[in-house]
Enzyme design. Structure first.
Site, short mmCIF file in Angstrom:
data_model
loop_
_atom_site.label_atom_id
_atom_site.label_comp_id
_atom_site.label_asym_id
_atom_site.label_seq_id
_atom_site.Cartn_x
_atom_site.Cartn_y
_atom_site.Cartn_z
N GLU A 51 0.80 -1.11 0.10
CA GLU A 51 0.05 0.27 0.00
C GLU A 51 0.96 1.18 -0.05
O GLU A 51 0.44 2.29 -0.31
CB GLU A 51 -0.98 -0.01 1.28
CG GLU A 51 -2.11 -0.96 1.06
CD GLU A 51 -1.78 -2.44 1.43
OE1 GLU A 51 -0.59 -2.66 2.02
OE2 GLU A 51 -2.90 -3.07 1.74
N PHE A 113 -11.98 -7.61 13.82
CA PHE A 113 -10.82 -7.89 13.02
C PHE A 113 -10.30 -6.58 12.05
O PHE A 113 -11.35 -6.32 11.38
CB PHE A 113 -11.12 -9.29 12.53
CG PHE A 113 -9.97 -9.63 11.52
CD1 PHE A 113 -8.64 -10.00 11.81
CD2 PHE A 113 -10.59 -9.74 10.05
CE1 PHE A 113 -7.74 -10.43 11.08
CE2 PHE A 113 -9.11 -10.08 9.43
CZ PHE A 113 -8.08 -10.68 9.71
N GLN A 114 -9.18 -6.41 11.94
CA GLN A 114 -8.79 -5.64 11.02
C GLN A 114 -9.42 -4.06 11.19
O GLN A 114 -9.78 -3.33 10.31
CB GLN A 114 -8.75 -5.88 9.83
CG GLN A 114 -7.92 -7.15 9.52
CD GLN A 114 -7.63 -7.49 7.93
OE1 GLN A 114 -8.65 -7.24 7.10
NE2 GLN A 114 -6.36 -7.83 7.71
N LYS A 163 -17.79 -1.27 5.57
CA LYS A 163 -18.13 -2.30 4.72
C LYS A 163 -19.59 -2.34 4.26
O LYS A 163 -20.16 -2.35 2.91
CB LYS A 163 -17.85 -3.77 4.92
CG LYS A 163 -17.79 -4.76 3.99
CD LYS A 163 -17.39 -5.87 4.29
CE LYS A 163 -17.49 -7.07 3.21
NZ LYS A 163 -16.84 -8.25 3.42
N MET A 465 23.80 10.70 3.15
CA MET A 465 23.38 11.77 3.55
C MET A 465 23.78 11.87 5.21
O MET A 465 24.33 12.91 5.71
CB MET A 465 22.00 12.39 3.36
CG MET A 465 21.69 13.62 3.91
SD MET A 465 22.71 14.65 3.10
CE MET A 465 21.51 15.39 1.68
C1 LIG Z 1 11.84 6.71 6.11
C2 LIG Z 1 13.38 7.52 6.48
N1 LIG Z 1 13.82 6.87 7.44
C3 LIG Z 1 15.09 7.49 7.81
C4 LIG Z 1 15.42 8.65 6.91
C5 LIG Z 1 17.08 9.40 7.48
N2 LIG Z 1 17.71 9.64 6.27
C6 LIG Z 1 17.84 10.74 5.62
S1 LIG Z 1 18.76 10.58 4.02
C7 LIG Z 1 19.27 8.99 4.81
C8 LIG Z 1 20.26 8.21 3.89
C9 LIG Z 1 19.64 7.82 2.73
O1 LIG Z 1 20.65 6.92 2.18
P1 LIG Z 1 20.49 6.44 0.59
O2 LIG Z 1 19.19 6.14 0.00
O3 LIG Z 1 21.52 5.32 0.45
O4 LIG Z 1 20.91 7.76 -0.11
P2 LIG Z 1 22.46 8.43 -0.23
O5 LIG Z 1 22.11 9.70 0.64
O6 LIG Z 1 23.26 7.59 0.10
O7 LIG Z 1 22.50 8.92 -1.68
C10 LIG Z 1 18.75 8.68 5.98
C11 LIG Z 1 18.69 7.53 6.76
C12 LIG Z 1 14.58 9.37 6.10
N3 LIG Z 1 14.71 10.53 5.47
N4 LIG Z 1 13.28 8.57 5.59
#
Ligand SMILES: Cc1ncc(C[n+]2csc(CCOP(=O)(O)OP(=O)(O)O)c2C)c(N)n1
Ligand SMILES: [Mg+2]
Lengths: 550, 166
Positions: A51, A113-114, A163, A465
């Protein structure tokens, strides 16, 4: 005409011009899916792997098409799986209607349920939501949901339909609904004042956000910029509104924006901010922000005016109308000094020109193989910033990226939705190993639907990042950000029935891109170093004085 | 700074939740709240007393106006409106204190509604602050129960009113 609830839903969808919906079936929406089955010639339903993929697809579809995206999910876990996607749409003001089933009204409140109270759960992340407990109210509620989602400041609206309501019958009235809310409009005197302020400015700067695209005011921004010689800078949400090769388009400003865009903004004596909310990522220190300039803030949402930055004046209303009126009344204005000053700032850049296999060159290379109307989706992280910095956007609504919520895993669903919105034409999806790992199950959807997605993985083996912040602010303690997983992405692509290639230099990348066939998804795994940085960077809470360029 | 906002809302599920969430999301405590039907059964009227700085008051007001269920909103103050709160107080009394208390209640414009040998109950209407003061004054006796209504308010004159204009 007597119809049951599920049939009424189909009628309203058709009446609202919906021809594509995304979703996933289940017990509490069986009646709806039964009607979708019978109406497949009117409404195409796309089943995703999860979803979350469906709700991001509805979001991407909405951003790319300008129409309201629709997602359908069953009660309980189906509904809760939508939450991240609804919040994502809420923070980026994306028009969306989410339909959830629920247990029959007689079973509500009994931990059946659900059963979850999805209206309560989503209250703070929707523009509005409803539970329909009376079949007689269903038609009106659904029409209202579409109207609320797509009017004023747009956003997601959830309609929970138990439903039994889907099965009960009542007269379908084919009625029109109107909203009882008053629409805000600036008065004549406000315009006079605004024109006066603009006339006195020697260094005007236009700062645009997603509201330009949502309000279809791209042309007006462009015209105003030309008329008063004002450079334009964007928040990430506003990128793609104006072609990137327009000489006064300075690109993105803010934390990872271009030096010229942030510097010119800080040197301007007037900032005309349009459809933008001065988020902390785009504005940095809001106190220092106003040191030199006055701000005229134009936005459809009155709550945004004076929320993050104190303005000289606010003009609340439809941005397209307001801009047209200003363009009409403001005299032509040429200011070579200001333009020259901006040109000087342009010379300072964080990017090097070379032929290395680095993010900039990869994205520029991919960009060269795409068309003006190619939709670009991203996940969240360094690769997202590199994409918005280096991709050459031409047409509006070609960038699908998670701004306000920063949702890793957004991109795959969004790319699927964007591809449907763009008649299944070639769509690019930039991601990295972390984000891609979150929702890569949507490969199944892309393959089944034969979508020509080009998936570019900027594979650095790390949560880049976060690693960058750990490097800069946490003494290089790289806690849990070095993934270096053994996942073979090209093989994974093949396992899903797609094509996959690993490339390690620009020659190989060009080779793959040259031979792309638009008959299904193709993954390109680009191996890059784990210490590539996103620059420039204005540290959080800082101003242009704190910018790190190299 | 204390501030009072009145809103007219559609009578729909969860509307009170949506209204109070505007306050709680911004860390703003609600001191007093009242909800009642209006002359039109489609709408209810909510009056809320809270405390915040100027910036937050403006934000909360605008955010309330933005809610789909909110038809009208009004920022009440002493100059533009009249406000009242109602309180029921039940005190433990003895033969000595009883008559003194009855006099006091009369002084405050209150009315005895129930009494026995060892207790007396009364009601008083006044402003929010005044009622807090009155409760404080009765604290030297043993308070058995206090029940305050929420604050409610109405605008002065006919120029600026909180009503739905169709
Ligand atoms: C759902 C979610 N969990 C955690 C984060 C925190 N976060 C921001 S950027 C990042 C790293 C992203 O890594 P990647 O997708 O490999 O991208 P890169 O920075 O290596 O290009 C994280 C963990 C987020 N933004 N969203
Ligand atoms: Mg990565």
């Amino acid at each position: 005409m007597l119809l049951n609830g599920a049939q009424i839903l189909i009628e309203v969808l058709a009446k609202q011009g919906v021809n594509t919906v995304f979703g996933y079936p289940g017990g509490a929406v069986l009646n709806i899916y039964d009607e979708l089955y019978k109406s497949s010639d009117r409404i195409k339903h796309v089943i995703t792997a999860h979803e979350q993929g469906a709700v991001h697809a509805a979001d991407g579809y909405a951003r790319a098409s300008g129409k309201t995206g629709v997602v359908i999910a069953t009660s309980g876990p189906g509904a809760t799986n939508l939450i991240t996607g609804i919040a994502n749409a809420y923070l980026d003001s994306v028009p969306m209607v989410a339909i959830t089933g629920n247990v029959p009204t007689s079973m509500l409140g009994k931990d059946s349920f659900q059963e979850v109270d999805i209206v309560d759960i989503t209250q703070s992340i929707v523009k509005h939501n409803f539970i329909v407990r009376d079949i007689k109210k269903l038609e009106k509620t659904l029409n209202e949901a579409f109207l609320i989602a797509s009017s004023g400041r747009k956003g997601p609206v959830l309609v929970d339909i138990p439903k039994n309501i889907q099965a009960e019958v009542c007269e379908y009235l084919n009625q029109e609904v109107t909203l009882k809310k008053n629409k805000k409009k600036p008065v004549k005197n406000d315009f006079k004042r605004a024109i006066e302020i603009i006339k006195q400015s020697k260094k005007p700067y236009i700062y645009c956000g997603g509201g330009i695209i949502a309000g279809n005011a791209e042309k007006e921004v462009f015209e105003l910029s030309k008329k008063i010689s004002a450079p334009i800078g964007f928040s990430m949400m506003g990128l793609s509104a104006v072609p990137s090769d327009y000489e006064l388009n300075l690109g993105m400003c803010g934390m990872h924006g271009r030096y010229v865009a942030s510097k010119a903004q800080s040197e301007a004596d007037l900032v005309i901010a349009v459809g933008v909310r001065f988020s902390d990522r785009a504005t940095g220190n809001t106190e220092k922000y106003r040191e030199k300039c006055q701000v005229i803030h134009i936005d459809i949402d009155e709550t945004e005016i004076d929320k993050n930055v104190k303005t000289k004046m606010g003009l609340c209303g439809d941005v397209k109308q307001i801009l047209s009126e200003i363009i009409d009344k403001v005299p032509n204005f040429i200011n070579p000094d200001w333009i020259d000053e901006v040109k000087e700032y342009k010379k300072i850049s964080a990017y090097q020109e070379d032929n290395n296999f680095n993010p900039k060159n990869i994205i520029e290379t991919v960009s060269n193989y795409m068309n003006d109307d190619t939709v670009v989706a991203t996940d969240v992280g360094q690769h997202q910033m590199w994409t918005v910095q280096h991709y050459k956007f031409k047409n509006t609504r070609t960038l699908l990226t998670s701004g306000g919520l920063g949702t890793m895993g957004y991109g795959f669903g969004a790319a699927i939705g964007g591809c449907f919105a763009n008649n299944k034409r070639k769509t690019v999806f930039f991601t990295s190993d972390g984000s891609f790992g979150m929702n890569l199950n949507e490969f199944a959807t892309a393959v089944t639907q034969k979508l020509p997605l080009v998936i570019v993985v900027l594979n650095n083996g790390v949560l880049g990042m976060v690693r960058q912040w750990q490097g800069m602010f946490y003494d290089k303690r790289f806690s849990e950000t070095t993934l270096e997983r053994k996942t073979d992405f090209p093989m994974l692509a093949k396992a899903f029935g797609a094509k996959g290639f690993k490339v390690e230099n620009l020659g190989e990348l060009n080779e793959v891109l040259k031979n792309l066939k638009d008959d299904g998804p193709c993954l390109i795994d680009c191996i890059i170093g784990k210490d590539e940085k996103v620059l420039p960077m204005i540290p959080p809470g800082g101003s242009i004085k704190d910018i790190v360029i190299k | 700074m204390k501030f009072t906002i009145g809103v007219i809302v559609s009578n729909s599920f969860g509307v009170l939740n949506r209204v109070t969430a505007v306050y709680s999301k911004r860390g703003c405590n609600i001191d007093s709240l009242s909800v009642g039907e209006t002359e039109n059964q489609e709408y209810s009227r909510i009056t809320i007393l809270s405390e915040a700085d100027d910036y937050l008051i403006k934000q909360i007001f605008k955010q309330l106006e933005k809610l789909h269920d909110v038809r009208e909103a009004f920022l009440f103050d002493d100059k533009n409106s009249f406000s009242r709160e109602h309180v029921f107080i039940k005190l433990s009394v003895n033969s000595k204190s009883k008559s003194k208390i009855i006099v006091k209640v009369n002084d405050f414009g209150g009315k005895i509604i129930d009494f026995g040998n060892d207790f007396v109950s009364f009601e008083i209407s006044n402003t929010h602050d005044k009622i807090s003061e009155i409760i404080n004054k009765f604290k030297k006796h043993e308070i058995l129960e206090v029940s305050r209504s929420g604050l409610t308010a109405i605008s002065y004159g006919t120029e600026n009113m909180l009503r739905v204009e169709d």
